[in-house]
Each structure stands twice: as structure tokens, then as C-alpha cells.
Design a protein around this motif. Structure first.
Motif, PDB file in Angstrom:
ATOM      1  N   ARG A 192       0.723  -1.508  -0.060  1.00  0.00           N
ATOM      2  CA  ARG A 192      -0.044   0.013  -0.078  1.00  0.00           C
ATOM      3  C   ARG A 192       0.960   1.479  -0.107  1.00  0.00           C
ATOM      4  NH1 ARG A 192      -5.634   0.642   0.486  1.00  0.00           N
ATOM      5  NH2 ARG A 192      -6.168   2.896   0.731  1.00  0.00           N
ATOM      6  N   MET A 193       2.091   1.143   0.544  1.00  0.00           N
ATOM      7  CA  MET A 193       3.003   2.365   0.460  1.00  0.00           C
ATOM      8  C   MET A 193       3.929   2.154  -0.496  1.00  0.00           C
ATOM      9  SD  MET A 193       1.743   4.597   2.831  1.00  0.00           S
ATOM     10  CE  MET A 193       2.938   5.723   3.105  1.00  0.00           C
ATOM     11  N   ALA A 194       3.676   1.473  -1.438  1.00  0.00           N
ATOM     12  CA  ALA A 194       4.929   1.177  -2.272  1.00  0.00           C
ATOM     13  C   ALA A 194       5.193   2.506  -3.263  1.00  0.00           C
ATOM     14  CB  ALA A 194       4.429  -0.018  -3.277  1.00  0.00           C
ATOM     15  N   TRP A 195       4.049   3.286  -3.271  1.00  0.00           N
ATOM     16  CA  TRP A 195       4.185   4.510  -4.263  1.00  0.00           C
ATOM     17  C   TRP A 195       5.353   5.347  -3.732  1.00  0.00           C
ATOM     18  CZ3 TRP A 195       3.924   9.106  -1.604  1.00  0.00           C
ATOM     19  CH2 TRP A 195       3.121   8.916  -0.150  1.00  0.00           C
ATOM     20  N   ALA A 196       5.547   5.277  -2.455  1.00  0.00           N
ATOM     21  CA  ALA A 196       6.472   6.146  -1.980  1.00  0.00           C
ATOM     22  C   ALA A 196       7.980   5.792  -2.352  1.00  0.00           C
ATOM     23  CB  ALA A 196       6.407   6.630  -0.389  1.00  0.00           C
TER      24      ALA A 196
END
Lengths: 380, 654, 149
Positions: free
Chosen positions: A126-130
Motif C-alpha cells: 500500500r505504501m509502495a508508491w513512496a
């Protein structure tokens, strides 16, 4: 004698029982059908569904039931105060219980059940975008808890919007942190497709999570999250002050905390997201922000603000197949081109997705689709 | 002597008896002290019911009567009269409301019956302590004030004046005539509106019994039925009425143009103006707000050209005080603010008109001389008439405006008559309920007008396809066909809703009237007294009470007139007997009562240091009674002992 | 088992607005809790504080005073007199240990049958939740500790 229809009063009674209290108020004026954007591209009469449901006649539960993009334009205008979108949701709920929901939706609902998001994304990603960059996590101390929309977290195009948002919030010295990996889908589309128990599960999870983190103020980039948190969560125990990103942007610009100095020389046309405008009366904030962008020329669609035509992505439609020539976003993009716009600006992840798809379908390589916050990021 | 109380419980058919066990109430009452007679009857208000009451009073030597039936607001006068017929003072009667306050609002029969018993017990408790009162008669001022000079007020004024009673008619604008004067034709007969109205307007102006005050407002109302005092402000006209010959030269010469109210802003008038050519009175007024001289101190062109020298720059408002016996409020209707109708394009597209704007467009005295044209002067090839715009709509007005279906048909006919346009009517239901109305609808079908059963959802100029380019497009579902239509037209007419006048709230307060939830003035009884109000002596005429077409308005005006006349012609009127009275032995002379009395009915005698209530001014509200710190004021018919007895008996406490 | 508690509420109302509003509720066949008894006076300005205290003394669990909306009084401004008197009455009632929810002042017009129904139902529910007042017993022994009444 099959051409005769016989009313089945069990149907309206059942609908009323599960909350569709305004069903009987409809006096068949057709304002809803006349208003519905579907009729710009194909035949779809929501009044038909309502009338059939009132009398318990076959047809109210047909495929058309899944067409409604829950844009609320008909509800706004209904002279009788019929909660049409809510009736559609209620009927979907009854139908979904029989397992008759469309296939594509079933896959989406399956992902929600197993992953907590509709995009079959790994919860851990879920936080891979960062990427590798460190981003602030919400630990109870910052003013705002930023709730990432699933579509931003897992759709690469929308992920860019979060990065722009982070950049702008840093520039405006906003005290915020990301709720992060633990969050599940807000459940708006899940609820609107009639999957009430799945929605309840998502809501319980998010409420526990955020109350546990000590959230007081929520910051959301999606009007769908905004609407759900403002209108559905409070009675389930999630009572926070919920702000949409454009509202914060407007305040930052107004108070001078955000200086937009770089010219963004585009001819932008603003698309009102239904859940931001009609459902939450936020029309001026995005326009105020865009007018403050140096070099930006803002123009309007023919039907705008509370009259605005939907992108077609609400109520679960985002995950359903729509022929290219029947997509509202395609229709709107053509209008934007005719008006000489080079950028469509909006403030909703679903709208971004729908417009990006329309852009690809029409082969409009030069057209830019942007969130308000991306424009602001460019202007810093 | 102990009182001898009779209790009469009404079934009201099944209205009461269907829920309340009437016999049980009768039995309960029979057991209470002083109740010497207790019975039930199917309809107490009927003739036999009243006979029963009469006989019982005489036979059982009753000295108090309690009727348990409907609201006292309904039948108290009936039963008081019946008591009086039997020789009993009418104020020894008490009513117990077991219908509106009991059988109609409860479903649980036992609970309703027990409540009915409580209600009757409280009434008996009060009845036991009632005292005889003498109603007083006062003379009536034989003059009627008619407020508003539309067709309702005109009809009322003429009916009263023709009967020989004096009338003062007050009209706010320069001329009488109201909305009807703005219309070209009237449905369904297609009578020329001006042709049938202007003779009546002239009659008003010339009638020896009518004093006409236009350009005037009622500022204050005092008094009570039969004896009102009203203050009327006659605004400065700056034109001397006795000198002006209505030649109209000033109207031509005045250089200042402002939008004409009469033409719905579609044409202009001058700063010195009369509302329309057939205005009554015909003498113009100067609109001070717009006049160049009043603004800049220069101009006076009207004065230069006025041969009879009728211009009076030093004219002042005059406030006159008049005494009248009755007031007829005929202030008419307003229209919904069309700027809230953006969904149908009003204010965005020039060829979207309201109904009244189209009336002016079509009128020979209107902005185009009666030619039906689009804003660019061209004749429309197609016109859409949208019914129920703002009516029957919870977002705007919930009620049906009652005139739109018919005037829409009239418009369709006139457009067909004057142009070659195709006319579409978008409707939800056709409501053609009046005499000759359905026949008119049929006639329109013969004339080839198109009817689409579906409410117009919106109007746009956004074209999808060549046939829509440059047109206004109406989107609506044909609900009979089950298909959404997009109809390109050149002109859209909105059958926009009728609404209460903007100042209805202030006017209601001025005359002591209530308003119903729709904002129109509230009638005394919706079925039986739609022309009376809760304030005796104040009557309603026309569309200020609810939207009405012309025949209904005229009938309503005549009804108000005859009701006012029947009161006036009695010569005397009964006034409140239940007034307050100072008990001299207890009065400490503190004067608090004087401060709270809304009618200045309490005078203070400096010599005796005692307050005194002037019974002919007192209306019996009882505020002084509740305020007096020495309990030295008694409120007749609602005195402390009576009310406390009622409270004590309100429930079977233990 | 004793019968469940049914609150007893005395309504002191004016003839022109609230009584007529209750009439309208009747003619419109609206349904409401059968727990109220109306005592009619001509104007809410006639409501003597002693009427309210007497009702509590008699055994009422709640008292509703109701009249015309400000500005709409049939007697010009009698309702405003009632309104000004009310805070003192509230204070007095509080000193007697009576919960504030048991005494209410409302403006209900002749056109507001629905408002009358809402107010009656609301107040009945509130007073039901508070339980019986039984003021005479309370008054005899002084204010009781909370929840003891």
C-alpha cells in the motif's frame, strides 16, 4: 397470458424494510431519466426501475440496475425528494444477496474481502508508491492524518498525485502524516454496489485503526472517501473532522502559506467530481486555487457545477466495462477539445482514471489530465 | 346552591365512537359530583342533538352544560346558542374536545377512552366554577377597507359599494388592475382580459361609495371587529390630482427610462409614469427614486411641458387615519423568483421566459406590440412550454399553482394563432378541472399542439448533432413512451409557480392573520370559511389565500364582500365578554398591569391609586391576570380557580 | 409486576396557535403519544407560574407551555410576556429539584400540526426516560439523590 404483468407487493415491502423509504413518493414525472447522463450516450431510465420496484414488476432487478454511476444529479432535482441513488443501492443490496451481481464486480468485491482494496493489490504494497523516499507516517502527533485512496495507492497514474500532494503539503508546512499500510478501502463503491456487510467490515477496520492512532482531523484526496467519512462513518463510531485536499489547498493559498510563483501556461477546463460538488457542495475551492495559478487560463464545461455531467466512474462503474462511445468521460473530453482546452483538471482519483482512459481511447496524446494538486505542485 | 351539571358525549358518527368507548365516558361522568345528567348521542351538533340538549337543560334543571365532542373552535358557538335557547347563560357551557385531541390522534382504544374521560373530567371541573357573563354589543362602523386593487379587491369593493356601504380601496401601485391587467387573453374563453377588466376598474374609480387610494400603503391597524382604526400612507405623487388632465405629454417628454414593472422588465417606462395605458387612475406619478430632478436637482422637463401646471415638487406623503368596520385583504399573489430556476435556463438563455413575461410579450400593449418573437426579433419555429416549473416540487413549492396547466394551454393556442411554430407541452398531469377547461384541452389537441408526458429535466444550449445547433434543447423523458427525448426549440416558456407576495409575512402581522405552511394567508376554516381569518372582521379575497384562477378569485372576492356586508348590516357586533377585571380590594396600585397590556386597556386612577380595565378595549388575553403580583385581576371565563380546577382534574392522578 | 411507567404531561397552551395546531394534528389524523392533557387559555401570556407548579404538585411528570411564534401572537405580544417569565420559572422549578427537561416552552403555530406531534412525542420520550417525578413525595423529604426518584 405472459404479456400481462402482475404486481408483487412483497418487492416494495422488502425494499422499504431495508431502508428504501422514499420509493412510494415517486409520481412518475421522469425528471430523473431526463436528467441522467446515460441518455446522452444510450438509453437508461432510472424511473423505469423505480416504477417497476414500486409495483414489484419484473425488470427492476435487471442489468440496468448496475448502470447507475450514483452521480446524484437526479436526486438533486427530484421534485418528490425520492432518494433515487439510495434506492438503487438498496435494490442492489437485495439482488447481491441472491448472488446476481455482475461478474466484474464480484472480482472487485473478492479483492476487497481478501486485500482490503478493490485493486487486487497486496496490503503490504500500500505504501509502495513512496518508493525509497521517507514519507511522514501518522503517529498521533501531526494535525492531519492523510488517508490514501486505494486508487492512488495502487494505480501508478494516481500515485503521482500523492507525490504531488506530499510536495505541496511540505511546501505549505502542513503538519500531516500518512495513515499508511494498515488502511483499507473507505468502502464507498463497495457500499454503493450493495455489498453492505463488506462495507461494514471495512468501516469497522478503519474506524478502529484511526481511533487507535488518535486521529482528529482527516485529510482525503478522494471525494468518495470524503463523502463516506463525513456521512456514513460518524454513526458507526468514526467521528473526525474530514477535509478534502482542495479545501486545504484553498486555505493555504488564501492565507499566503503557499506561494505559487511558477507560471503554468495551460488552458484548463475544470471537471466537477460528483462526490465533491453535488454531494458536498465544494465548487469554489478548486476554482479559487486554479485562478491563483500564474499563467493558467480557466474555462468551463457547458454544464458545470451542480449541473456537471459525471465522469462515469462512481457506484462501482470504475470496474465495469463501458464501450468507448458510451463513456461520459469520452464525451466530456471531446467537449474539452472543442473548447480548446489542453488540460482537464479535476480533484478525484476516479475522475483521473476515467479521463486518462478516455484520453487513451481517443488517442489525444497532447491532452493533459491533472489533479488540482498536480497543477499547484507545478506552480510552486 | 350546588351546580347541576349535564354531560353530553357525542359519537360524531364513528369519528369519536370508532375509537372512544362513548358509553364508558358517559358512565364515568355520571359518577362525578354535581353531574346530575349524563348521556350520549350520535351527532350533538345536529338539530335533534341540540333539541336533546335543550330538553335536558329544562327537564333536569341543569345549571352547567358540558358537551364532549369536537374542538370548541368548531362548535362552541353552536352549543352556546343552544344553551341560550334553553334559557341558560351561554358562558355556563364548556366544551371537551375528544375528537381532534383524542379520537383522531390515537389508535389504542383503551388509552383513548381513558384520555377522553380525563378531558371530560377537566371540563366538568371547570364548568362547576363557571360564572354567567353578559355579551356586550357595540355599534359597527359602516365602512369597509379593501386592501389590494386586483380583480378580487375590485369585485369585493363593487359588491359592497353597490349595496350602499362605503368602501376605501388601498392599492400599492399607481393603478388598480393587478395581475389580471397584465394578461392578454383569459382561459378558456379567450376573453380579452383588458376588455372585461377595465370597465370594472373605471366603475371603482367613479363609484360614489368608493374612495380609491392608489400609490398608498396600510401602515397600521388598531381596534377590533366593527371598529378598526387604520393608518394609510398616501405616497407623494408629485402630480396634483385635481389639476392633472391625464393628457400624457409628460410621459412622452420625460427623458429618464427605467424598467417597467408592469412589463416584467421587458420594456421601459419613464420616471413619471402610469403603469399601463388604461391605468386607473390615469394621472401619472413621479417615481422619486428614478427621477433625474430628485437625483441631480436638474431637469424638470415634465413641468415645462405640463400645460395645466400639475407638477408639485414639494408634494409630501400624507398619512390619513380612517375608521372601518371590516377589512378585506386582497393583496394577491407573487411569482416564484425565476433566478432559482437555472436548471431550466432562466437567466442564462435569453429566450427562456416566465409565464408572465410571455403574457407581456404576447400583449398588444407589451414590448413587441403583441408579436411573439425571440430576442433577436425572429419568429420562433418551435416553442416548448414547461409545466410545473417550481410547482409540485419539494425543491421549490410543494403545492400545485392551479393556473399553469390552463395558461399553458392558452399560450399554446396563442402561439399557434400568431405564428407557425410547433408547440410542445411538457407536463406531469393535465389539471383541467374548471368549467370548460377540459373542453379547451381538447380544442388544443385539435389544434395540433404536441403533448409530452414528462417533466422537463433541464434546458441546455449544448448541441449534440446538427438539429440542436443554435437551439435550446429540452431534455425530458416521455414517460408514456419510456424514452428520453431531446427536443430542440427556439423559445422556452416556463409555467413558473405562483407564490405568496414577498411581504406576506409583514402583511399577515399587520392584519393579525396567520399563514399556512405554503406561506399564503390562513383562512378560518379551509372548507367552510375560506374567506375569513382567525381575526374577526378581517376577511380574505383572492389569491393571497391560495393560488386561484380568475373565476375563483372573483367568486372569492364576492364571498368576502357578502360576509363583510352581513356583519356590517347587522349594525351591532358582539364583543368579547371574557375580559379582565380589577378586584379593587386587592389592587396595590403598582401599575405593572398597565405595562403588560398590549391594548392600553388599563387605566390608573391617581385619586384612588387603583387600576381599572376598560372592558370595551380589553380583548381578554389574560396577560395582566398572570402578571399581577397581588392576584388582584381576574380573567373572566379563565380565572385562576377555573384553570387550576382544570389542571387538578387533568389526570386521574392516583 | 406493576404496569410500565406512562408519563403524565400537562400542556398549557394558547387558544389561537397551539390549541389550533393540535386541532390540525387531529384533522390531519396524525398520531401521537396519548400522554398529554391540554389546558386551554386564551394566550400563553395568561399562563401563571402557579399553574405550572400546581401541575407538578398534582403529580404531572412534565409540563409544556406553548403559544404562538414571536411576532404572531393574536394579542400582539402576550407570548413575549410568557417568554420573559419563563427563565424565572425554570430557575424556580430547578430549585425544587425538578429536572429541566420536565418543563418546556415551545412556539407552535396553527399551521404546525406536525410540530405539535413532534414536540409531544419528543417530550413524552424524554420524560419517560427520566421516570416518574412524584414531586409531592420528593418535596416532602427534600430533593432526592440522583436516580432515586
Amino acid at each position: 397470458m405472459s404479456h400481462f404483468a402482475t404486481p408483487m407487493m412483497e418487492v416494495p415491502e422488502m425494499i422499504a424494510e431495508v431502508g428504501g423509504k422514499t420509493l412510494d413518493l415517486c409520481y412518475q414525472c421522469g425528471t430523473c431519466s431526463g436528467t441522467c447522463p446515460w441518455n446522452l450516450v444510450r438509453d437508461f431510465r432510472v424511473r423505469d426501475i423505480i416504477t417497476r420496484a414500486q409495483l414489484g414488476l419484473e425488470g427492476y432487478e435487471g442489468e440496468d440496475l448496475w448502470m447507475c454511476a450514483t452521480c446524484n444529479a437526479c436526486v438533486d432535482r427530484c421534485p418528490q425528494g425520492v432518494e433515487i441513488v439510495d434506492l438503487v443501492r438498496t435494490i442492489r443490496m437485495l439482488i447481491a444477496e441472491t448472488g446476481a451481481a455482475p461478474k466484474t464486480l464480484r472480482a472487485v468485491l473478492g479483492s476487497v474481502q481478501s486485500n482490503g482494496n478493490p485493486w487486487s493489490g497486496e496490503p503490504s504494497a500500500r505504501m509502495a508508491w513512496a518508493g525509497a523516499d521517507p514519507v511522514p507516517a501518522f503517529d498521533g502527533t501531526p494535525e492531519y492524518a492523510y488517508f490514501t485512496c486505494c486508487t492512488q495507492a495502487y494505480d501508478p497514474r494516481n500515485a503521482k498525485v500523492i507525490r504531488a500532494a506530499a510536495k505541496v503539503m511540505d511546501a505549505g508546512c502542513v503538519s500531516y502524516g500518512f495513515v499508511g499500510g494498515g488502511e483499507w478501502c473507505c468502502g464507498d463503491a463497495v457500499r454503493k454496489t450493495g455489498a453492505q456487510s463488506s462495507f461494514q467490515r471495512l468501516a469497522d477496520h478503519n474506524i478502529n485503526l484511526m481511533n487507535g492512532l488518535g486521529v482528529k482531523k482527516m485529510l482525503v484526496p478522494s471525494p468518495h472517501c470524503l463523502n463516506t467519512f463525513r456521512k456514513e462513518y460518524p454513526e458507526l463510531g468514526g467521528k473526525w473532522e474530514v477535509t478534502h485536499l482542495v479545501e486545504l489547498l484553498r486555505d493555504l493559498v488564501r492565507s499566503g502559506r503557499l506561494a505559487m510563483k511558477t507560471a503554468v501556461p495551460v488552458k484548463a477546463i475544470y471537471h466537477d467530481p460528483c462526490y465533491l460538488g453535488r454531494n458536498n457542495d465544494i465548487y469554489d475551492a478548486p476554482r479559487d486555487v486554479l485562478r491563483g495559478v500564474p499563467g493558467l487560463q480557466l474555462i468551463e464545461f457547458a454544464r458545470t457545477r451542480d449541473e456537471a455531467v459525471c465522469c462515469g466512474g462512481g457506484g462501482g462503474r470504475l470496474w465495469m466495462e463501458t464501450p468507448v462511445n458510451e463513456r461520459f468521460a469520452v464525451l466530456k473530453l471531446k467537449e474539452a477539445v472543442a473548447k480548446g482546452a489542453d488540460t482537464v483538471v479535476t480533484a478525484c482519483p476516479y475522475c483521473i482514471s476515467m479521463f486518462e482512459d478516455a484520453k487513451t481511447a481517443l488517442g489525444l496524446d497532447q491532452m493533459q489530465i491533472a489533479d488540482v494538486v498536480e497543477i499547484v505542485a507545478q506552480a510552486l | 346552591m350546588e351546580p347541576r351539571i349535564g354531560v353530553f358525549v357525542c359519537h360524531c358518527g364513528t369519528n369519536i365512537a370508532g375509537v372512544v368507548d362513548v358509553n364508558r365516558v358517559v358512565e364515568a361522568a355520571a359518577a362525578w359530583p354535581d353531574v346530575v345528567f349524563s348521556t350520549e348521542y350520535k351527532f350533538m351538533c345536529s338539530d335533534p342533538g341540540q333539541h336533546l340538549l335543550n330538553d335536558a337543560i329544562i327537564r333536569h334543571k341543569l345549571t352547567r352544560v358540558v358537551v364532549a365532542a369536537c374542538s370548541p373552535r368548531m362548535h362552541e358557538p353552536t352549543f352556546r346558542k343552544a344553551c341560550a335557547m334553553a334559557g341558560l347563560n351561554p358562558y355556563l357551557f364548556e366544551m371537551a374536545n375528544i375528537r381532534e385531541h383524542c379520537s383522531w390522534v390515537h389508535e389504542d382504544k383503551l388509552a383513548a377512552t381513558l384520555k377522553a374521560i380525563d378531558i371530560v373530567r377537566a371540563a366538568v371541573a371547570k364548568a362547576r366554577l363557571l360564572e354567567p357573563l353578559q355579551a356586550r354589543m357595540v355599534p359597527v362602523t359602516p365602512k369597509v377597507l379593501v386592501v389590494g386593487g386586483g380583480v378580487a379587491g375590485i369585485q369585493a369593493a363593487l359588491d359592497i359599494a353597490n349595496a350602499g356601504t362605503k368602501v376605501i380601496m388601498v392599492e400599492r401601485s399607481q393603478s388598480i388592475g393587478g395581475h389580471m391587467a397584465q394578461l392578454d387573453k383569459t382561459f378558456p374563453t379567450l376573453d380579452c382580459s383588458a376588455c372585461i377588466l377595465t370597465p370594472k376598474m373605471v366603475q371603482v374609480a367613479q363609484h360614489p361609495n368608493i374612495e380609491l387610494m392608489t400609490y398608498s400603503d396600510v401602515e397600521n391597524v388598531d381596534g377590533y371587529v366593527g371598529n378598526f382604526t387604520v393608518k394609510i400612507r398616501q405616497r407623494a405623487r408629485y402630480v396634483d390630482e385635481s389639476t392633472c388632465t391625464s393628457c400624457g405629454v409628460c410621459l412622452e417628454k420625460c427623458p429618464k427610462k427605467v424598467p417597467s414593472e408592469f412589463d416584467e422588465g421587458m420594456a421601459t417606462r419613464k420616471a413619471i409614469y402610469r403603469s399601463f395605458p388604461q391605468a386607473v387612475p390615469g394621472r401619472p406619478v413621479i417615481d422619486k427614486e428614478s427621477c433625474t430632478y430628485f437625483k441631480n436637482g436638474k431637469c424638470k422637463i415634465c413641468e415645462i411641458f405640463c400645460e395645466p401646471k400639475a407638477i408639485r415638487w414639494d408634494d409630501q406623503d400624507r398619512v390619513v387615519e380612517e375608521k372601518v368596520g371590516a377589512i378585506i385583504v386582497a393583496t394577491g399573489m407573487g411569482l416564484i423568483d425565476p433566478h432559482g430556476l437555472g436548471q431550466w435556463g432562466y437567466g442564462r438563455f435569453p429566450n427562456v421566459l416566465t409565464g408572465l413575461e410571455f403574457e407581456r410579450l404576447n400583449n398588444a400593449t407589451g414590448p413587441t406590440g403583441g408579436r411573439i418573437t425571440c430576442k433577436d426579433g425572429s419568429e420562433p419555429k418551435s416553442v416548448a412550454i414547461l409545466h410545473c416549473v417550481g410547482s409540485r416540487d419539494r425543491n421549490h413549492k410543494e403545492y400545485c399553482s392551479r393556473v399553469c396547466c390552463m395558461y399553458s394551454l392558452k399560450f399554446a393556442h396563442l402561439i399557434k394563432e400568431k405564428t407557425h411554430a410547433t408547440v410542445y407541452n411538457f407536463y406531469i398531469d393535465m389539471r383541467c378541472f374548471g368549467k370548460g377547461y377540459e373542453e379547451f384541452y381538447n380544442r388544443l389537441l385539435h389544434e395540433g399542439v404536441k403533448f409530452i408526458r414528462g417533466k422537463a429535466a433541464y434546458v441546455t444550449d449544448q448541441a449534440y448533432g446538427d438539429e440542436e445547433t443554435g437551439k435550446l434543447v429540452v431534455s425530458a423523458e416521455s414517460t408514456t413512451l419510456g424514452q428520453v427525448l431531446r427536443v430542440p426549440v427556439d423559445m422556452v416558456i416556463l409555467a413558473s409557480a405562483v407564490a405568496p407576495q414577498n411581504d406576506a409575512e409583514a402583511v399577515a402581522r399587520l392584519f393579525g392573520m396567520g399563514r399556512s405552511p405554503d406561506g399564503f394567508f390562513m383562512e378560518k376554516h379551509p372548507k367552510l370559511e375560506p374567506f375569513a381569518t382567525a381575526t374577526d372582521g378581517v376577511y380574505l379575497a383572492g389569491s393571497c389565500q391560495s393560488p386561484k384562477d380568475i373565476p375563483d378569485t372573483v367568486a372569492h372576492g364576492a364571498a368576502a364582500a357578502s360576509t363583510a356586508l352581513s356583519m356590517i348590516s347587522r349594525g351591532m357586533v358582539e364583543v368579547e365578554a371574557a375580559t379582565a377585571e380589577v378586584l379593587k380590594d386587592f389592587c396595590s396600585g403598582c401599575k405593572v398591569c398597565q405595562d403588560v397590556c398590549p391594548y392600553s386597556a388599563i387605566s390608573f386612577h391617581d385619586d384612588t391609586h387603583l387600576a381599572e380595565v376598560n372592558a370595551s378595549v380589553c380583548k381578554g388575553c389574560g396577560t395582566c391576570v398572570a402578571t399581577c403580583p397581588s392576584s388582584a385581576i381576574t380573567g373572566h371565563h379563565f380565572n385562576d380557580l377555573q384553570v387550576l380546577a382544570q389542571i387538578d382534574a387533568a389526570f386521574a392522578w392516583e | 409486576m406493576s404496569t410500565p411507567f406512562e408519563p403524565r404531561i400537562v400542556v398549557l397552551c394558547c387558544n389561537w396557535c397551539t390549541y389550533a395546531g393540535a386541532d390540525l394534528a387531529g384533522t390531519s389524523r396524525m398520531k401521537y403519544a396519548p400522554n398529554v392533557r391540554l389546558v386551554r387559555v386564551m394566550c400563553s401570556g395568561r399562563v401563571d407560574p402557579s399553574f405550572v407548579l400546581r401541575a407538578f404538585q398534582d403529580g404531572a411528570d412534565g409540563v409544556l407551555v406553548a403559544g404562538c411564534h414571536p411576532g404572531d401572537c393574536h394579542y400582539i405580544n402576550g407570548n413575549l410576556k410568557a417568554m420573559r417569565r419563563f427563565p424565572a420559572l425554570e430557575k424556580m422549578v430547578a430549585q425544587f429539584g425538578i429536572e429541566p427537561q420536565r418543563l418546556r416552552l415551545e412556539w407552535i403555530s396553527a399551521a404546525e400540526g406536525d410540530v405539535f406531534v413532534r414536540v409531544v412525542n419528543e417530550m413524552t420520550a424524554q420524560v419517560r426516560a427520566l421516570g416518574a417525578l412524584d414531586w409531592r413525595r420528593r418535596a416532602a423529604v427534600g430533593p432526592l439523590p440522583e436516580h432515586a426518584g
